[in-house]
Design a protein around this motif. Structure first.
Motif, PDB file in Angstrom:
ATOM      1  N   SER A  85      25.767 -30.333 -14.031  1.00 14.95           N
ATOM      2  CA  SER A  85      24.671 -29.377 -13.830  1.00 14.95           C
ATOM      3  C   SER A  85      23.469 -30.049 -13.180  1.00 14.95           C
ATOM      4  O   SER A  85      22.828 -29.471 -12.288  1.00 14.95           O
ATOM      5  CB  SER A  85      24.265 -28.765 -15.175  1.00 14.95           C
ATOM      6  N   MET A  86      23.155 -31.265 -13.610  1.00 19.66           N
ATOM      7  CA  MET A  86      22.038 -32.002 -13.027  1.00 19.66           C
ATOM      8  C   MET A  86      22.251 -32.210 -11.535  1.00 19.66           C
ATOM      9  O   MET A  86      21.351 -31.957 -10.718  1.00 19.66           O
ATOM     10  CB  MET A  86      21.879 -33.360 -13.712  1.00 19.66           C
ATOM     11  N   THR A  87      23.451 -32.649 -11.168  1.00 24.69           N
ATOM     12  CA  THR A  87      23.766 -32.894  -9.760  1.00 24.69           C
ATOM     13  C   THR A  87      23.653 -31.615  -8.938  1.00 24.69           C
ATOM     14  O   THR A  87      23.074 -31.602  -7.842  1.00 24.69           O
ATOM     15  CB  THR A  87      25.177 -33.480  -9.625  1.00 24.69           C
ATOM     16  N   GLY A  88      24.198 -30.526  -9.463  1.00 29.21           N
ATOM     17  CA  GLY A  88      24.144 -29.260  -8.751  1.00 29.21           C
ATOM     18  C   GLY A  88      22.727 -28.742  -8.583  1.00 29.21           C
ATOM     19  O   GLY A  88      22.351 -28.270  -7.500  1.00 29.21           O
ATOM     20  N   LEU A  89      21.917 -28.830  -9.628  1.00 30.30           N
ATOM     21  CA  LEU A  89      20.543 -28.332  -9.554  1.00 30.30           C
ATOM     22  C   LEU A  89      19.693 -29.159  -8.591  1.00 30.30           C
ATOM     23  O   LEU A  89      18.841 -28.619  -7.878  1.00 30.30           O
ATOM     24  CB  LEU A  89      19.903 -28.339 -10.945  1.00 30.30           C
ATOM     25  N   ILE A  90      19.915 -30.462  -8.562  1.00 33.32           N
ATOM     26  CA  ILE A  90      19.147 -31.315  -7.642  1.00 33.32           C
ATOM     27  C   ILE A  90      19.500 -31.010  -6.191  1.00 33.32           C
ATOM     28  O   ILE A  90      18.619 -30.853  -5.334  1.00 33.32           O
ATOM     29  CB  ILE A  90      19.385 -32.800  -7.960  1.00 33.32           C
ATOM     30  N   LEU A  91      20.795 -30.904  -5.893  1.00 31.50           N
ATOM     31  CA  LEU A  91      21.227 -30.683  -4.506  1.00 31.50           C
ATOM     32  C   LEU A  91      20.961 -29.255  -4.029  1.00 31.50           C
ATOM     33  O   LEU A  91      20.700 -29.034  -2.840  1.00 31.50           O
ATOM     34  CB  LEU A  91      22.718 -31.002  -4.374  1.00 31.50           C
ATOM     35  N   MET A 140      32.097 -34.080  -6.886  1.00 33.98           N
ATOM     36  CA  MET A 140      31.456 -32.781  -6.723  1.00 33.98           C
ATOM     37  C   MET A 140      30.183 -32.907  -5.881  1.00 33.98           C
ATOM     38  O   MET A 140      29.932 -32.099  -4.982  1.00 33.98           O
ATOM     39  CB  MET A 140      31.106 -32.191  -8.090  1.00 33.98           C
ATOM     40  N   GLY A 141      29.374 -33.932  -6.169  1.00 32.94           N
ATOM     41  CA  GLY A 141      28.135 -34.141  -5.429  1.00 32.94           C
ATOM     42  C   GLY A 141      28.378 -34.392  -3.957  1.00 32.94           C
ATOM     43  O   GLY A 141      27.665 -33.857  -3.091  1.00 32.94           O
ATOM     44  N   LEU A 142      29.386 -35.191  -3.653  1.00 39.10           N
ATOM     45  CA  LEU A 142      29.714 -35.466  -2.254  1.00 39.10           C
ATOM     46  C   LEU A 142      30.179 -34.208  -1.529  1.00 39.10           C
ATOM     47  O   LEU A 142      29.829 -33.976  -0.363  1.00 39.10           O
ATOM     48  CB  LEU A 142      30.792 -36.554  -2.173  1.00 39.10           C
ATOM     49  N   SER A 143      30.959 -33.398  -2.213  1.00 41.28           N
ATOM     50  CA  SER A 143      31.439 -32.158  -1.582  1.00 41.28           C
ATOM     51  C   SER A 143      30.284 -31.199  -1.331  1.00 41.28           C
ATOM     52  O   SER A 143      30.216 -30.561  -0.269  1.00 41.28           O
ATOM     53  CB  SER A 143      32.502 -31.491  -2.463  1.00 41.28           C
ATOM     54  N   LEU A 144      29.341 -31.105  -2.274  1.00 45.93           N
ATOM     55  CA  LEU A 144      28.186 -30.231  -2.087  1.00 45.93           C
ATOM     56  C   LEU A 144      27.311 -30.710  -0.930  1.00 45.93           C
ATOM     57  O   LEU A 144      26.870 -29.908  -0.103  1.00 45.93           O
ATOM     58  CB  LEU A 144      27.352 -30.168  -3.374  1.00 45.93           C
ATOM     59  N   GLN A 145      27.057 -32.018  -0.884  1.00 47.44           N
ATOM     60  CA  GLN A 145      26.218 -32.549   0.172  1.00 47.44           C
ATOM     61  C   GLN A 145      26.879 -32.358   1.537  1.00 47.44           C
ATOM     62  O   GLN A 145      26.217 -32.031   2.526  1.00 47.44           O
ATOM     63  CB  GLN A 145      25.934 -34.031  -0.074  1.00 47.44           C
ATOM     64  N   GLY A 146      28.190 -32.544   1.594  1.00 45.61           N
ATOM     65  CA  GLY A 146      28.911 -32.328   2.847  1.00 45.61           C
ATOM     66  C   GLY A 146      28.809 -30.892   3.317  1.00 45.61           C
ATOM     67  O   GLY A 146      28.606 -30.623   4.515  1.00 45.61           O
ATOM     68  N   MET A 147      28.925 -29.949   2.394  1.00 46.95           N
ATOM     69  CA  MET A 147      28.818 -28.537   2.768  1.00 46.95           C
ATOM     70  C   MET A 147      27.397 -28.182   3.194  1.00 46.95           C
ATOM     71  O   MET A 147      27.194 -27.369   4.104  1.00 46.95           O
ATOM     72  CB  MET A 147      29.269 -27.664   1.601  1.00 46.95           C
ATOM     73  N   LEU A 148      26.407 -28.769   2.542  1.00 43.93           N
ATOM     74  CA  LEU A 148      25.019 -28.521   2.951  1.00 43.93           C
ATOM     75  C   LEU A 148      24.769 -29.009   4.373  1.00 43.93           C
ATOM     76  O   LEU A 148      24.101 -28.332   5.167  1.00 43.93           O
ATOM     77  CB  LEU A 148      24.059 -29.209   1.971  1.00 43.93           C
ATOM     78  N   TRP A 149      25.293 -30.182   4.704  1.00 45.38           N
ATOM     79  CA  TRP A 149      25.167 -30.694   6.072  1.00 45.38           C
ATOM     80  C   TRP A 149      25.858 -29.764   7.065  1.00 45.38           C
ATOM     81  O   TRP A 149      25.344 -29.499   8.158  1.00 45.38           O
ATOM     82  CB  TRP A 149      25.754 -32.092   6.165  1.00 45.38           C
ATOM     83  N   GLY A 184      30.677 -22.211  -6.215  1.00 42.98           N
ATOM     84  CA  GLY A 184      32.091 -22.048  -6.550  1.00 42.98           C
ATOM     85  C   GLY A 184      32.940 -23.229  -6.126  1.00 42.98           C
ATOM     86  O   GLY A 184      33.761 -23.733  -6.906  1.00 42.98           O
ATOM     87  N   ILE A 185      32.747 -23.709  -4.894  1.00 38.23           N
ATOM     88  CA  ILE A 185      33.531 -24.847  -4.409  1.00 38.23           C
ATOM     89  C   ILE A 185      33.158 -26.122  -5.170  1.00 38.23           C
ATOM     90  O   ILE A 185      34.031 -26.909  -5.551  1.00 38.23           O
ATOM     91  CB  ILE A 185      33.319 -25.037  -2.897  1.00 38.23           C
ATOM     92  N   GLY A 186      31.852 -26.315  -5.411  1.00 34.62           N
ATOM     93  CA  GLY A 186      31.436 -27.490  -6.173  1.00 34.62           C
ATOM     94  C   GLY A 186      32.025 -27.498  -7.568  1.00 34.62           C
ATOM     95  O   GLY A 186      32.512 -28.531  -8.040  1.00 34.62           O
TER      96      GLY A 186
END
Length: 532
Positions: free
Chosen positions: A329-335, A463-472, A498-500
């Motif tokens: 949750s921390m990782t998701g909320l920060i990103l 999960m964090g890497l996948s979220l950051q990649g999608m944001l880029w 959902g993906i994260g």
């Protein structure tokens, strides 16, 4: 009922409450934004909550549940209900007098709580009027907390967990139905305040009905008996509450100081922190509070039966689940801080500037999320042993440190400095809990926890890497997707979450950070002697 099933019960209803709460916050942001009216309402809502843990969750409930469960087990239902009736009566009359006292002196207390509001014409007066409407909520919600403790003691968690949904629903209905009836430029704030008061009454009726349904009904004791003829059990409760009252009192002083400091920062600061804190509280409310609520009666039962090994196992599983949810949750909320705030709140009176400030506060708050969840899992062990003084000492250290850090950081980062001070202090508090438990030999991390923790961290990293990649990727293909409100922004945010979440769950299963058979086993398992 097993620990996991208890947590799922509480978490499920809490999740419903949080979803409805999000809808409420979205509507508040739309109608109030981060304006003077919003600041005034949030302080009026916060004021009864300053005393809430003093009279309810933070002190009464954690002392009441072990004593009521002990009376129920040792002397039977009749004696336990006599005890509950005495506590209910004492609490009712005490809070009734206290509420009347506060209503009379509200202007003085508002000036002490938010003196910076006096610099803006009409803001302090509006805050005082709204606080007079919301403050009786304290009386109702404290009695609701006691009734919740009665139900939780016998393994009935659902009705109490649903109570907060009542608050959110009532505020939403009040915003739409009462606002048109009030002739004032601040009509939405007045309507919301009336909704808070009405919600307290409805929650009280709701819990009382379910206590009656569970066969645990008790009436209101005579005021003279409640105040002058206290039973030995009630006196024991008051003694056990005393350290908690001290600790909660110190903690409320810290919240008081935070509000006081922010009142000088400028218009909107209280609202930005409030919106961010509500988002931060989503995983805390759904998982953290549920774990603490479910652990307390389970740990109490095992400790009273001298089953310390089983108590240690349950605490390990609770801590493990806390961290599994918290770090993700921390990782998701920060990103995703900015897109979350943008999609949820940026409409009506809530501007793009408010989105930016709120997302900054959310990022900083999120740093302390794992530690906050850990304390929710660790603190019930002390209360289950009847030790209310240790959490108080931890709270005092944390509050003093938080006040010092808040004053220091505000000089450099304003309202964000207060959020940063909260995050740092929360980690120090969690460290104190772990240190004291290990030093006393009451708790140790078992082999299963040590096996799963690195796998939880690895899964979070994936999960964090996948979220950051999608944001880029989104920034590359749709550079303005987060600047326009519409279905695209909503769909992309849902896709990110959902993906994260999917990547995290799959990673946990692949790394064996969680086993499906363990979850199935816990769902089917019943604790010995628990009839719930």
């Amino acid at each position: 009922m097993s620990l996991l099933k208890s947590i799922i019960t509480v978490s499920g209803f809490t999740f419903i409450s949080r979803i409805v709460g999000f809808i409420r916050d979205i509507l508040i942001a739309r109608f109030l934004g981060a304006s003077m009216m919003a600041d005034a309402f949030f302080v009026a809502l916060r004021f009864p909550n300053l005393f809430r843990s003093l009279f309810a969750e933070g002190t009464l409930n954690v002392a009441f549940v072990p004593l009521f469960a002990g009376e129920l087990q040792a002397k039977g239902k009749k004696h336990a209900l006599v005890f509950a009736r005495s506590v209910f009566g004492f609490l009712f009359y005490l809070l009734l007098v206290f509420t009347l006292f506060m209503e009379v002196l509200m202007p003085n207390f508002m000036f002490l709580l938010a003196p910076g509001f006096d610099e803006i014409p009409g803001k302090l007066e509006l805050t005082t009027q709204l606080s007079r409407i919301t403050f009786p909520f304290l009386l109702c919600v404290s009695l609701v907390s006691l009734l919740s403790g009665v139900l939780n003691s016998v393994g009935r968690f659902a009705a109490a967990a649903f109570a907060s949904t009542i608050l959110n629903l009532t505020m939403i209905v009040a915003l739409f139905l009462i606002t048109p009836l009030i002739q004032s430029p601040y009509a939405p704030a007045y309507a919301l305040s009336i909704g808070v008061f009405l919600a307290g009454l409805i929650e009280l009726v709701w819990l009382y009905y379910h206590v009656k349904k569970a066969g645990l009904l008790f009436g209101l004791i005579n005021p003279f008996k409640a105040l002058y003829h206290l039973s030995n059990s009630v006196k024991t409760l008051l003694k056990k509450m005393a350290p908690g009252v001290l600790g909660s009192g110190v903690y409320q002083i810290n919240l008081f100081l935070d509000t006081l400091f922010v009142s000088f920062v400028g218009a909107g600061a209280i609202s930005w922190l409030n919106y961010a804190h509500h988002l931060f509280q989503l995983p805390v409310g759904i998982i953290g509070s549920a774990i603490g609520t479910a652990l307390l009666p389970i740990l109490t039962k095992h400790i009273k039966a001298s089953e310390m090994e089983e108590a240690n196992t349950q605490l390990n599983r609770g801590l493990e689940l806390s961290l599994a949810m918290a770090v993700a949750s921390m990782t998701g909320l920060i990103l995703l801080a900015y897109p979350i705030v943008h999609v949820l709140f940026e409409r009506g009176a809530f501007t793009a500037t408010d989105t930016l400030h709120t997302s900054r506060a959310l990022i900083v708050f999120s740093i302390g999320l794992p530690a906050y969840m850990m304390t929710k899992a660790l603190s019930p062990f002390f209360y289950a042993r009847g030790d209310t003084s240790t959490p108080v000492r931890i709270a005092i250290v944390g509050v003093i440190l938080n006040a010092f850090l808040a004053i220091t950081f505000m000089q450099f980062w304003g309202y964000v400095g207060i959020a940063l001070a909260t995050g740092i202090t929360t980690w120090i508090n969690a460290g104190q809990y772990m240190f004291r438990l290990k030093r006393r030999g009451d708790f140790g991390l078992d082999a299963l926890f040590r096996y799963r923790l690195p796998r939880i961290l690895i899964s979070t990293l994936m999960m964090g890497l996948s979220l950051q990649g999608m944001l880029w990727a989104y920034d590359w293909f749709w550079p303005d997707w987060d600047q326009k409100m519409g279905l695209l922004s909503i769909a992309l945010l849902i896709g990110l979450i959902g993906i994260g979440g999917t990547v995290y769950i799959v990673s946990l299963i692949v790394t064996k950070g969680v086993l499906i058979k363990d979850i199935t086993g816990l769902l089917l398992r019943k604790r010995r002697g628990n009839n719930a």
